[in-house]
Scaffold this motif. Structure first.
Motif, short mmCIF file in Angstrom:
data_model
loop_
_atom_site.label_atom_id
_atom_site.label_comp_id
_atom_site.label_asym_id
_atom_site.label_seq_id
_atom_site.Cartn_x
_atom_site.Cartn_y
_atom_site.Cartn_z
N PHE A 174 31.62 2.23 10.77
CA PHE A 174 30.22 2.62 10.65
C PHE A 174 29.87 3.77 11.59
O PHE A 174 28.69 4.12 11.73
CB PHE A 174 29.32 1.42 10.91
N ASP A 175 30.89 4.37 12.22
CA ASP A 175 30.68 5.54 13.07
C ASP A 175 30.58 6.79 12.21
O ASP A 175 31.19 6.88 11.13
CB ASP A 175 31.84 5.72 14.06
N ARG A 176 29.85 7.78 12.70
CA ARG A 176 29.74 9.05 11.98
C ARG A 176 31.11 9.65 11.69
O ARG A 176 31.95 9.76 12.58
CB ARG A 176 28.97 10.07 12.83
N PHE A 177 31.31 10.07 10.46
CA PHE A 177 32.47 10.84 10.01
C PHE A 177 33.80 10.10 10.12
O PHE A 177 34.84 10.67 9.84
CB PHE A 177 32.58 12.17 10.77
N PHE A 178 33.77 8.82 10.51
CA PHE A 178 35.05 8.11 10.62
C PHE A 178 35.57 7.78 9.23
O PHE A 178 34.82 7.36 8.35
CB PHE A 178 34.90 6.81 11.41
N ARG A 179 36.88 7.97 9.05
CA ARG A 179 37.53 7.61 7.79
C ARG A 179 38.79 6.83 8.10
O ARG A 179 39.65 7.29 8.85
CB ARG A 179 37.89 8.86 6.98
N ALA A 180 38.89 5.65 7.50
CA ALA A 180 40.10 4.86 7.70
C ALA A 180 41.29 5.51 7.01
O ALA A 180 42.42 5.38 7.45
CB ALA A 180 39.89 3.44 7.15
N ASP A 181 41.02 6.25 5.92
CA ASP A 181 42.10 6.91 5.17
C ASP A 181 41.79 8.39 5.14
O ASP A 181 41.24 8.91 4.19
CB ASP A 181 42.18 6.34 3.75
N ARG A 182 42.15 9.10 6.20
CA ARG A 182 41.79 10.51 6.31
C ARG A 182 42.48 11.38 5.27
O ARG A 182 41.97 12.42 4.88
CB ARG A 182 42.14 11.01 7.72
#
Length: 201
Positions: A145-153
């Protein structure tokens, strides 16, 4: 676009399609950033009223059913009997549900299933989106739920998302006095996103 004008890229239908797709992705990013800025500043009006959870679920499924059908993914719902009405702004909670369902659609392969589950949970009503998709590593769960975080970049550009949809969802849920969380047994084992809402008085 400069590469196209300079002749570096061929002026083919495929190139124009790629340019249009990238322009649309950038426009979505701008729109999402503006929305996030308004939400974080408390400038998005919330108008909660008593509403039946089944109404919220039916509206969300109605909006996204065609996309799920096109991708060969089952979309269904399980609403526990006797669930009380909730105090919510239907438009804003609809936005949250659309975001969660859109993520589930994006990361669930053809032949999979996504289920909306609604049940009482202590003194709140819990609404969960459960998928049989790619799952999430334990180390990523706390940052989703952090800004711009992606588990699968590696799929960030291909998926077309901005990476801030879950951040917006968190702010909207918290503005209702609720909370949101993510759970997953691990990669390849699906994920569950659950948010809570207060029952209507």
């Amino acid at each position: 676009m400069e590469a196209l004008l300079d002749g570096v890229l061929p002026a083919s239908p495929e190139t124009f399609h790629r340019v249009r797709r990238e322009a649309a992705r950038l426009q979505r990013l701008v729109d999402d950033l503006q929305e996030l800025s308004r939400v974080e500043a408390g400038q998005v009006p919330i108008h909660p009223r008593p509403v039946g959870v089944q109404e919220l679920v039916d509206a969300a499924i109605g909006r996204l059913r065609p996309q799920f059908d096109d991708n060969g993914i089952v979309l269904d719902a399980e609403v526990s009997p006797g669930v009380p009405r909730v105090l919510a702004d239907p438009d804003r909670i609809g936005q949250v549900m659309t975001n969660l369902l859109g993520n589930a659609l994006r990361y669930t392969p053809r032949g999979g299933r996504v289920t909306i589950r609604v049940r009482p949970e202590q003194d709140v009503v819990a609404i969960a989106v459960v998928d049989t998709g790619v799952g999430i590593a334990a180390s990523d769960l706390a940052h989703l739920f952090d800004r711009f975080f992606r588990a699968d970049r590696s799929r960030a550009r291909a998926s077309g998302g901005s990476g801030i949809g879950l951040t917006i969802a968190r702010h909207l849920v918290e503005a209702h006095g609720g909370a949101i969380r993510a759970e997953s047994p691990g990669p390849g084992r699906g994920a569950t996103f659950t948010f809570t809402l207060p029952p209507a008085p």
